[in-house]
Motif scaffolding. Structure first.
Motif, PDB file in Angstrom:
ATOM      1  N   ASP A 132      -6.027  -1.568 -10.766  1.00 28.05           N
ATOM      2  CA  ASP A 132      -4.743  -1.285 -10.125  1.00 28.05           C
ATOM      3  C   ASP A 132      -4.786   0.043  -9.366  1.00 28.05           C
ATOM      4  O   ASP A 132      -3.792   0.758  -9.278  1.00 28.05           O
ATOM      5  N   ARG A 176      -7.757  -6.498  -5.641  1.00 28.56           N
ATOM      6  CA  ARG A 176      -6.670  -7.484  -5.782  1.00 28.56           C
ATOM      7  C   ARG A 176      -7.197  -8.864  -6.139  1.00 28.56           C
ATOM      8  O   ARG A 176      -6.489  -9.674  -6.713  1.00 28.56           O
ATOM      9  N   SER A 219      -5.789  -0.949  -1.356  1.00 31.81           N
ATOM     10  CA  SER A 219      -6.340  -1.686  -2.492  1.00 31.81           C
ATOM     11  C   SER A 219      -6.693  -3.076  -1.982  1.00 31.81           C
ATOM     12  O   SER A 219      -5.866  -3.990  -2.006  1.00 31.81           O
ATOM     13  N   GLN A 232      -0.595  -9.470   0.981  1.00 33.24           N
ATOM     14  CA  GLN A 232      -1.286  -9.291  -0.292  1.00 33.24           C
ATOM     15  C   GLN A 232      -1.898 -10.548  -0.852  1.00 33.24           C
ATOM     16  O   GLN A 232      -2.586 -10.528  -1.858  1.00 33.24           O
TER      17      GLN A 232
END
Length: 353
Positions: A228, A206, A202, A352
């Motif tokens: 998501d 994000r 992903s 992230q």
């Protein structure tokens, strides 16, 4: 003439309505919670527009139901249609997970109904050509297959239902990856799966507002919505006979624009190898001849995948034998998808940001 109810008046509903006309079936009902969209489709192809599935599935004159709605509704609407005694053509993915697929299959069995899955790539000209080449034994014993599809910037409807896991069940893998998995299994002759290991990514969702794109199908984006789900997935599927499938799929990535094909399927055996693009017009077979490697081009005959898929469904209704993708085929594909999600490692928090 078979009378069909179409649940979902969006883009896929339009394709099925067009296919029904071309295949010699009639649209009797068009169901959509957006009654305006239902009216628009019904005005063009016939049928009665309505907001609820009840009139369509309870109408004795309705022979079959085509389900083409967001993924989280597949199980509910398919089971209700089967329990009402209707044959069902169910769009991909079959459901959100394999457990839901099993419920749908159980409903088809207990009601003695035809259930066919909308894995339309079995009906492309090049897909059928590839299956024929394998069936003719030109590749010999296949030991490895590759199924790759990447979109440069192809996240659909960013922030809407496609990117909301509770509705879609996932991202690129469950959306377009299922087509690659089913087509590969079909061409390989459905070998038994023994192991699945994969990773999903992903990356672009994000930071939705930073996502750069040229156009967006199922758009425009909802910047205040949800994303998501994964935008890419890679996996290795191992089969009982020792062969393997390498799967790579992406909605988006930093891919060069023209340096690599958007899609490539490859099947490699001890006598020959075959490659083709998903929407291509030919397949290339590589084999040994007179002590040298030779590439031979096989042209694909013309085909119209949605028309031909619906024609096969109508034939299955007559013979009571599904000639296309069965419910069990759909459940196997979904189990592979589930296993890829389960085996995927979470992205480290430090990466992230």
């Amino acid at each position: 003439m078979k009378q069909l109810g179409i649940i979902g008046a969006g883009a896929i509903g339009l394709k099925h309505a067009e296919a029904a006309r071309e295949a010699g079936a009639a649209v009797r009902w068009v169901v959509d919670i957006n009654l305006e969209k239902a009216h628009a489709l019904a005005e063009k192809f016939g049928g009665e527009p309505c907001e609820s599935i009840a009139p369509a599935i309870n109408d004795p004159a309705t022979d079959a139901i085509i389900v083409g709605v967001p993924n989280h509704l597949h199980r509910e609407f398919a089971v209700a249609s089967l329990d009402a005694g209707k044959d069902v053509l169910l769009e991909k993915p079959m459901a959100l997970n394999a457990a839901e697929c099993a419920e749908i299959n159980a409903a088809a069995v207990r009601n003695g109904r035809v259930l066919q899955l909308g894995f339309a790539h079995r009906y492309t000209a090049v897909g059928r050509l590839a299956r024929q080449i394998v069936d003719e034994g030109r590749l010999g014993e296949i030991y490895h297959a590759q199924a790759h599809l990447h979109l440069r910037r192809g996240v659909p409807g960013l922030g809407k239902w496609f990117t909301t896991k509770s509705i879609s069940g996932g991202g690129a893998l469950i959306d377009v990856g299922v087509h690659l998995i089913d087509l590969s299994l079909w061409i390989l002759g459905h070998p038994e799966v023994v192991d699945v290991n994969g990773q999903v990514y992903s990356t672009f969702g994000r930071r939705m507002r930073d996502y750069v794109y040229k156009d967006m199908w199922a758009g425009p984006p909802d910047w205040d919505g949800v994303c998501d789900v994964e935008d890419a997935a890679h996996a290795l599927v191992r089969f009982r006979n020792g062969s393997t499938l390498d799967l790579n799929v992406a909605w988006a990535g930093n891919f060069p624009e023209q340096a690599m094909p958007v899609s490539m399927m490859g099947f490699f055996g001890d006598r020959g190898g075959m490659t083709f693009e998903l929407f291509g017009d030919h397949a290339t077979v590589t084999s040994e001849r007179d002590g040298a490697l030779v590439d031979e081009r096989f042209e694909a005959p013309e085909a119209e995948l949605y028309r031909d898929q619906l024609a096969a469904f109508l034939q299955s209704m007559d013979t009571r034998q599904v000639t296309g993708a069965t419910g069990l085929d759909g459940e196997v594909v979904q189990r592979i998808v589930d296993d890829i999600y389960r085996s995927s490692l979470p992205r480290p928090a430090a990466l992230q940001a």
